[in-house]
Design an enzyme around this catalytic site. Structure first.
Site, PDB file in Angstrom:
ATOM      1  N   GLU A  75       0.713  -1.146  -0.088  1.00  0.00           N
ATOM      2  CA  GLU A  75       0.087   0.158  -0.015  1.00  0.00           C
ATOM      3  C   GLU A  75       0.744   1.191  -0.052  1.00  0.00           C
ATOM      4  O   GLU A  75       0.342   2.347   0.346  1.00  0.00           O
ATOM      5  CB  GLU A  75      -1.044   0.001   1.272  1.00  0.00           C
ATOM      6  CG  GLU A  75      -1.713  -1.250   1.292  1.00  0.00           C
ATOM      7  CD  GLU A  75      -2.986  -1.138   0.297  1.00  0.00           C
ATOM      8  OE1 GLU A  75      -2.855  -0.331  -0.751  1.00  0.00           O
ATOM      9  OE2 GLU A  75      -4.014  -1.845   0.393  1.00  0.00           O
ATOM     10  N   HIS A  94      -2.621   2.636   8.153  1.00  0.00           N
ATOM     11  CA  HIS A  94      -3.562   1.944   7.676  1.00  0.00           C
ATOM     12  C   HIS A  94      -3.841   0.500   8.207  1.00  0.00           C
ATOM     13  O   HIS A  94      -3.000  -0.151   8.689  1.00  0.00           O
ATOM     14  CB  HIS A  94      -3.362   1.690   6.216  1.00  0.00           C
ATOM     15  CG  HIS A  94      -4.126   0.754   5.486  1.00  0.00           C
ATOM     16  ND1 HIS A  94      -5.559   0.667   5.376  1.00  0.00           N
ATOM     17  CD2 HIS A  94      -3.773  -0.669   4.994  1.00  0.00           C
ATOM     18  CE1 HIS A  94      -5.855  -0.236   4.763  1.00  0.00           C
ATOM     19  NE2 HIS A  94      -5.213  -1.139   4.603  1.00  0.00           N
ATOM     20  N   HIS A  96      -6.831  -2.722   9.602  1.00  0.00           N
ATOM     21  CA  HIS A  96      -8.339  -3.448   9.170  1.00  0.00           C
ATOM     22  C   HIS A  96      -8.987  -3.781  10.379  1.00  0.00           C
ATOM     23  O   HIS A  96      -9.326  -4.919  10.781  1.00  0.00           O
ATOM     24  CB  HIS A  96      -7.775  -4.893   8.458  1.00  0.00           C
ATOM     25  CG  HIS A  96      -7.185  -4.843   6.906  1.00  0.00           C
ATOM     26  ND1 HIS A  96      -6.623  -5.702   6.346  1.00  0.00           N
ATOM     27  CD2 HIS A  96      -7.060  -3.570   6.505  1.00  0.00           C
ATOM     28  CE1 HIS A  96      -6.166  -5.283   5.422  1.00  0.00           C
ATOM     29  NE2 HIS A  96      -6.112  -4.141   5.196  1.00  0.00           N
ATOM     30  N   TYR A 115     -20.132  13.837  18.699  1.00  0.00           N
ATOM     31  CA  TYR A 115     -19.401  14.852  18.355  1.00  0.00           C
ATOM     32  C   TYR A 115     -17.899  14.593  18.304  1.00  0.00           C
ATOM     33  O   TYR A 115     -17.328  15.450  17.430  1.00  0.00           O
ATOM     34  CB  TYR A 115     -19.399  15.886  19.596  1.00  0.00           C
ATOM     35  CG  TYR A 115     -18.989  15.477  20.997  1.00  0.00           C
ATOM     36  CD1 TYR A 115     -17.559  15.677  20.902  1.00  0.00           C
ATOM     37  CD2 TYR A 115     -19.506  15.051  21.993  1.00  0.00           C
ATOM     38  CE1 TYR A 115     -16.620  15.557  22.124  1.00  0.00           C
ATOM     39  CE2 TYR A 115     -19.021  14.649  23.239  1.00  0.00           C
ATOM     40  CZ  TYR A 115     -17.476  14.879  23.042  1.00  0.00           C
ATOM     41  OH  TYR A 115     -16.875  14.417  24.549  1.00  0.00           O
ATOM     42  N   HIS A 157     -12.427  -3.202   2.612  1.00  0.00           N
ATOM     43  CA  HIS A 157     -10.916  -3.199   2.922  1.00  0.00           C
ATOM     44  C   HIS A 157     -10.494  -2.626   4.379  1.00  0.00           C
ATOM     45  O   HIS A 157     -10.177  -3.707   4.866  1.00  0.00           O
ATOM     46  CB  HIS A 157     -10.195  -2.303   1.851  1.00  0.00           C
ATOM     47  CG  HIS A 157      -8.666  -2.190   1.945  1.00  0.00           C
ATOM     48  ND1 HIS A 157      -8.243  -1.742   0.919  1.00  0.00           N
ATOM     49  CD2 HIS A 157      -8.091  -2.739   2.910  1.00  0.00           C
ATOM     50  CE1 HIS A 157      -6.675  -1.948   0.958  1.00  0.00           C
ATOM     51  NE2 HIS A 157      -6.712  -2.466   2.365  1.00  0.00           N
ATOM     52  N   TYR A 210      -7.539  21.445  21.817  1.00  0.00           N
ATOM     53  CA  TYR A 210      -7.715  20.216  22.438  1.00  0.00           C
ATOM     54  C   TYR A 210      -6.811  19.160  22.491  1.00  0.00           C
ATOM     55  O   TYR A 210      -6.477  18.702  21.405  1.00  0.00           O
ATOM     56  CB  TYR A 210      -9.222  19.676  22.400  1.00  0.00           C
ATOM     57  CG  TYR A 210      -9.365  18.507  23.117  1.00  0.00           C
ATOM     58  CD1 TYR A 210      -9.727  18.562  24.259  1.00  0.00           C
ATOM     59  CD2 TYR A 210      -9.218  17.355  22.472  1.00  0.00           C
ATOM     60  CE1 TYR A 210     -10.298  17.288  25.085  1.00  0.00           C
ATOM     61  CE2 TYR A 210      -9.819  15.804  23.066  1.00  0.00           C
ATOM     62  CZ  TYR A 210      -9.961  16.020  24.331  1.00  0.00           C
ATOM     63  OH  TYR A 210     -10.459  14.848  25.152  1.00  0.00           O
TER      64      TYR A 210
END
Length: 217
Positions: A75, A94, A96, A115, A157, A210
């Site tokens: 990837e 990345h 899964h 929120y 994916h 924050y």
């Protein structure tokens, strides 16, 4: 390998292992990248996290070049393309994770049912349409889904999260899986209420000062 390079490589190894420790990933399916001068560091292809080493992390140029004898993550393209297109990002993860991937399997975006969606930059986390892994098509679709956002789902994916630092990218990945898990449970309870866009815009502004955002990470 100089001192700074080794520290950067070690941080990529630690981040990849943190994905496993947080329950977001297993085996060889996740990948991590970090912006460095002249390009990026990315986890190698097909190496379980417990076998990762600083020496095995692959340095790539933004032109897609990498040293002979090394093989970057399959990837690497969307890692490279995200870092090239979004200068505010310094790292990409990345994975899964179960709940993110379940919504991705259904091709569903995550609406503003909490929120905390504002942590990702807007009133939704989009789901990019399906394209085969590792392809230029997937990279283009991921970039589009990430427009004005710091995370997205990838249909059938998994997920992507990006931040100014590895710490921020990992935090966002955990927050996204938490939000998806909460949304999945809420759908079983009833019909989740979606917050108005104006409320999310205001919360995005509040979040600028924050936590990790306050230090610029």
């Amino acid at each position: 390998m100089d001192g700074d390079d080794r520290v950067a490589r070690e941080s990529v190894v630690a981040a990849a292992r943190a994905l496993d420790a947080a329950g977001l990933n297993r085996g060889t399916s996740g990948n991590v990248s970090l912006r460095v001068p002249g390009g990026l560091l990315v986890t190698p292809s097909g190496v379980p996290t417990e076998r990762l080493s600083p020496e095995g992390i692959v340095r790539m140029g933004l032109d897609g070049s990498y040293p002979a004898g090394q093989k970057p993550s399959s990837e690497w393209r969307f890692h490279r393309d995200i870092l090239a297109a979004r200068p505010e990002f310094g790292a990409v993860v990345h994975a899964h994770p179960v709940h993110c991937t379940a919504f991705a399997m259904c091709g569903r975006e995550i609406p503003a049912v909490h929120y905390m969606i504002a942590a990702f930059g807007g009133p939704s986390v989009r789901c990019a349409p399906y394209a085969p892994y590792g392809t230029e098509a997937l990279s283009r679709l991921a970039l589009a889904a990430l427009a004005d956002r710091s995370a997205c789902l990838l249909a059938n994916h998994g997920m992507i999260a990006a931040g100014a630092s590895l710490e921020k990218a990992l935090w966002l990945a955990v927050e996204l899986e938490t939000l998806c898990r909460q949304y999945a449970v809420a759908l079983q309870v009833g019909t989740p209420r979606v917050l108005p866009d104006a409320e999310i815009r205001a919360t995005v502004e509040r979040f600028r000062g924050y936590g990790l955002n306050a230090s610029g990470t």
